[in-house]
Design a protein around this motif. Structure first.
Motif, PDB file in Angstrom:
ATOM      1  N   ASP A  39      10.306 -11.235  -2.465  1.00 31.63           N
ATOM      2  CA  ASP A  39      11.729 -10.994  -2.731  1.00 31.63           C
ATOM      3  C   ASP A  39      12.171  -9.597  -2.317  1.00 31.63           C
ATOM      4  O   ASP A  39      13.339  -9.243  -2.495  1.00 31.63           O
ATOM      5  N   ARG A  40      11.245  -8.812  -1.789  1.00 32.35           N
ATOM      6  CA  ARG A  40      11.575  -7.432  -1.400  1.00 32.35           C
ATOM      7  C   ARG A  40      11.832  -7.333   0.089  1.00 32.35           C
ATOM      8  O   ARG A  40      11.171  -8.001   0.892  1.00 32.35           O
ATOM      9  N   LYS A  41      12.769  -6.495   0.455  1.00 40.47           N
ATOM     10  CA  LYS A  41      12.984  -6.167   1.862  1.00 40.47           C
ATOM     11  C   LYS A  41      12.190  -4.911   2.158  1.00 40.47           C
ATOM     12  O   LYS A  41      12.543  -3.816   1.723  1.00 40.47           O
ATOM     13  N   ILE A  42      11.082  -5.078   2.860  1.00 40.49           N
ATOM     14  CA  ILE A  42      10.161  -3.970   3.097  1.00 40.49           C
ATOM     15  C   ILE A  42      10.459  -3.340   4.451  1.00 40.49           C
ATOM     16  O   ILE A  42      10.451  -4.036   5.473  1.00 40.49           O
ATOM     17  N   PRO A  43      10.738  -2.049   4.502  1.00 35.59           N
ATOM     18  CA  PRO A  43      11.016  -1.404   5.787  1.00 35.59           C
ATOM     19  C   PRO A  43       9.748  -1.274   6.630  1.00 35.59           C
ATOM     20  O   PRO A  43       8.632  -1.482   6.140  1.00 35.59           O
ATOM     21  N   MET A  44       9.933  -0.923   7.890  1.00 36.58           N
ATOM     22  CA  MET A  44       8.795  -0.724   8.774  1.00 36.58           C
ATOM     23  C   MET A  44       7.963   0.447   8.287  1.00 36.58           C
ATOM     24  O   MET A  44       8.450   1.350   7.604  1.00 36.58           O
ATOM     25  N   SER A  45       6.691   0.444   8.655  1.00 34.78           N
ATOM     26  CA  SER A  45       5.793   1.510   8.211  1.00 34.78           C
ATOM     27  C   SER A  45       6.227   2.860   8.754  1.00 34.78           C
ATOM     28  O   SER A  45       6.883   2.957   9.793  1.00 34.78           O
ATOM     29  N   ARG A  46       5.853   3.891   8.043  1.00 34.13           N
ATOM     30  CA  ARG A  46       5.987   5.248   8.570  1.00 34.13           C
ATOM     31  C   ARG A  46       4.902   5.481   9.617  1.00 34.13           C
ATOM     32  O   ARG A  46       3.930   4.713   9.716  1.00 34.13           O
ATOM     33  N   THR A  47       5.042   6.539  10.395  1.00 35.54           N
ATOM     34  CA  THR A  47       3.975   6.970  11.285  1.00 35.54           C
ATOM     35  C   THR A  47       3.107   7.939  10.505  1.00 35.54           C
ATOM     36  O   THR A  47       3.591   8.955  10.008  1.00 35.54           O
ATOM     37  N   THR A  48       1.844   7.600  10.352  1.00 40.57           N
ATOM     38  CA  THR A  48       0.967   8.459   9.564  1.00 40.57           C
ATOM     39  C   THR A  48      -0.475   8.288  10.012  1.00 40.57           C
ATOM     40  O   THR A  48      -0.798   7.416  10.815  1.00 40.57           O
ATOM     41  N   LEU A  49      -1.319   9.156   9.489  1.00 44.65           N
ATOM     42  CA  LEU A  49      -2.759   9.073   9.712  1.00 44.65           C
ATOM     43  C   LEU A  49      -3.403   8.553   8.438  1.00 44.65           C
ATOM     44  O   LEU A  49      -2.981   8.897   7.329  1.00 44.65           O
ATOM     45  N   LEU A  50      -4.422   7.738   8.601  1.00 48.96           N
ATOM     46  CA  LEU A  50      -5.111   7.156   7.458  1.00 48.96           C
ATOM     47  C   LEU A  50      -6.547   7.661   7.400  1.00 48.96           C
ATOM     48  O   LEU A  50      -7.227   7.746   8.427  1.00 48.96           O
ATOM     49  N   SER A  51      -7.006   7.971   6.224  1.00 47.03           N
ATOM     50  CA  SER A  51      -8.435   8.223   6.048  1.00 47.03           C
ATOM     51  C   SER A  51      -9.195   6.937   6.355  1.00 47.03           C
ATOM     52  O   SER A  51      -8.704   5.833   6.089  1.00 47.03           O
ATOM     53  N   GLN A 111       0.808  -1.219   0.000  1.00 43.87           N
ATOM     54  CA  GLN A 111       0.000   0.000   0.000  1.00 43.87           C
ATOM     55  C   GLN A 111       0.845   1.275   0.000  1.00 43.87           C
ATOM     56  O   GLN A 111       0.317   2.375   0.177  1.00 43.87           O
ATOM     57  N   LEU A 112       2.155   1.128  -0.196  1.00 42.45           N
ATOM     58  CA  LEU A 112       3.062   2.271  -0.333  1.00 42.45           C
ATOM     59  C   LEU A 112       3.131   3.118   0.938  1.00 42.45           C
ATOM     60  O   LEU A 112       3.278   4.326   0.885  1.00 42.45           O
ATOM     61  N   LEU A 113       3.042   2.446   2.083  1.00 38.16           N
ATOM     62  CA  LEU A 113       3.089   3.131   3.370  1.00 38.16           C
ATOM     63  C   LEU A 113       4.296   2.714   4.200  1.00 38.16           C
ATOM     64  O   LEU A 113       4.372   3.042   5.386  1.00 38.16           O
ATOM     65  N   ALA A 114       5.237   1.991   3.600  1.00 39.99           N
ATOM     66  CA  ALA A 114       6.433   1.544   4.309  1.00 39.99           C
ATOM     67  C   ALA A 114       7.554   2.560   4.144  1.00 39.99           C
ATOM     68  O   ALA A 114       7.671   3.224   3.107  1.00 39.99           O
ATOM     69  N   GLY A 115       8.375   2.674   5.175  1.00 37.16           N
ATOM     70  CA  GLY A 115       9.524   3.562   5.095  1.00 37.16           C
ATOM     71  C   GLY A 115       9.139   5.030   5.127  1.00 37.16           C
ATOM     72  O   GLY A 115       7.986   5.397   5.347  1.00 37.16           O
ATOM     73  N   LYS A 116      10.106   5.879   4.916  1.00 40.08           N
ATOM     74  CA  LYS A 116       9.879   7.316   4.955  1.00 40.08           C
ATOM     75  C   LYS A 116       9.131   7.779   3.705  1.00 40.08           C
ATOM     76  O   LYS A 116       9.302   7.206   2.630  1.00 40.08           O
ATOM     77  N   PRO A 117       8.327   8.821   3.834  1.00 39.21           N
ATOM     78  CA  PRO A 117       7.652   9.356   2.642  1.00 39.21           C
ATOM     79  C   PRO A 117       8.665   9.998   1.702  1.00 39.21           C
ATOM     80  O   PRO A 117       9.789  10.321   2.107  1.00 39.21           O
TER      81      PRO A 117
END
Length: 425
Positions: free
Chosen positions: A284-296, A17-23
């Motif tokens: 096969d991807r190394k996915i970083p931890m999620s960013r801190t954010t607010l979700l609709s 969902q494109l919410l991992a790592g820094k924006p």
């Protein structure tokens, strides 16, 4: 069979969902287009106590952006179209062929009750419908205000979205059956025009087979979801809440095809009592931890309440249409994503006139409330500073929090004084 923990499954879903790592450091209009193309559908909603939902979804992924970019991608660039996907949504124009079949089914009333009602209304009001289409053909794109209410019409009920104007119903019905498209929005108002003018290169002879439609949309949904079950998959493109692209009896067939082609991998997720599937490329991807954010609450990570409960043990609540005394969390509470978990929710209001961003209520999940620490409040405060700036605000106030200590600790992290309740006391 590959086995995953819930934590691992959440990481995959958040990454998809494109919410991992820094924006991203700097948003661009191309990045916005790529984001919507990847998500497949960006749900539209009118509530605007803060930025509208579709802009919150984009802010969570690409950061503070000019809202005009979305309207340009839709109206000027024709990179998007509006239609029923999960609900009313911006959809990449590349997906138009896979929604055209449903439009034509509305034209003949073939399928579910919604399609039959739409067709029945049009045939029962054919003279009015023909007049609307003729007006558009002669004068160009129109809005709902382009037509006057019937002479002697009574004042519309506050809940009557059509404003007591049958022409409004006609525009909606003609958009739903594909005779019209939304050409653009100006100040959020729709401009309707003939489909042949909005999308002049389209030819109905290009409609794909229903099998190709289902497989394509299922693949797009899994790409955006990362992790799914057979029950969750049809909800992503549920198409006006009724006929999904993958009817229940065909879920297995479609998923079997995705597995056979290597697009999906069957997995066992501990804590999920049904077979699950992962987009193979994610493994096969190394996915970083999620960013801190607010979700609709209309964010595609959480819009399926069953999936939010299964993956995050989180009960999504939308209380905008619940009477105020009966609300538990607030009018438009936004889930808080932190370190791959949904740890709470925040009910915001942007008072742009005073420049104050008001946190009407902050609620932390009971399982997290005893684990919150300075790192969490610092991270949430940084997120709120960015979100407040996106909403044209520079000051903060907190009305209430649960647990009680959460409000003062967040205010300290924000670098400001007492909460409203404390100041009043």
């Amino acid at each position: 069979m590959l086995e995953l923990s819930l934590k691992e499954a959440r990481r995959l879903a958040i990454g998809a969902q494109l919410l991992a790592g820094k924006p991203p450091k700097r948003p661009t209009k191309q990045l916005m287009r790529d984001t919507i193309r990847h998500l497949g559908a960006l749900q539209i909603d009118t509530i605007n106590v803060v930025a509208r939902s579709h802009h919150i979804v984009l802010w969570s992924r690409i950061g503070n952006h000019p809202i005009e970019w979305l309207y340009e991608l839709h109206g000027k660039d024709k990179a998007l179209f509006e239609y029923w996907a999960h609900a009313a949504a911006y959809v990449p124009i590349e997906y138009f062929p896979y929604f055209r079949r449903m439009m034509l089914e509305y034209q003949v009333g073939e399928g579910n009750a919604s399609k039959q009602r739409n067709h029945k209304w049009i045939t029962g009001n054919q003279e009015l419908v023909d007049r609307v289409v003729s007006h558009i053909r002669e004068h160009g794109a129109v809005t709902t205000s382009s037509f006057d209410p019937p002479e002697g019409a009574e004042r519309a009920s506050p809940w009557a979205w059509y404003g007591n104007k049958p022409t409004n119903v006609a525009l909606e019905a003609l958009w739903t059956n594909g005779t019209l498209m939304i050409d653009r929005r100006e100040k959020f108002q729709r401009w309707y025009d003939l489909t042949e003018r909005v999308h002049p290169t389209w030819d109905d002879r290009l409609i794909p087979s229903i099998e190709e439609e289902r497989i394509t949309l299922a693949g797009a949904a899994l790409t955006a979801m990362g992790v799914t079950t057979a029950r969750w998959l049809p909800d992503y493109f549920r198409k006006n809440f009724n006929d999904g692209p993958i009817p229940n009896k065909l879920r297995g067939t479609v998923l079997d095809h995705l597995v056979e082609t290597g697009f999906a991998t069957p997995v066992k997720i501990h804590g999920i009592d049904e077979p699950a599937f992962v987009q193979t490329a994610l493994l096969d991807r190394k996915i970083p931890m999620s960013r801190t954010t607010l979700l609709s609450p209309f964010d595609s990570l959480v819009w399926d309440r069953r999936r939010a409960a299964g993956l995050f043990n989180f009960e999504l609540m939308l209380e905008a249409y619940t009477p105020a005394p009966k609300r538990r969390y607030g009018y438009f509470s936004l889930p808080i994503l932190y370190r791959d978990q949904l740890v709470g929710r925040l009910d915001p209001k942007a008072d742009r006139k005073s420049g104050c961003f008001i946190i009407k209520a902050l609620h932390l999940e009971p399982a997290f409330a005893g684990k919150d620490d300075d790192r969490f409040y610092a991270s949430l405060a940084a997120t709120l500073h960015d979100f407040a700036a996106f909403n044209g605000c520079t000051e903060f106030a907190i009305d209430r929090s649960d647990p009680d200590h959460a409000g003062p600790r967040l205010m300290d992290a924000l670098g400001i004084g007492a909460t409203n309740d404390e100041a009043a006391g």
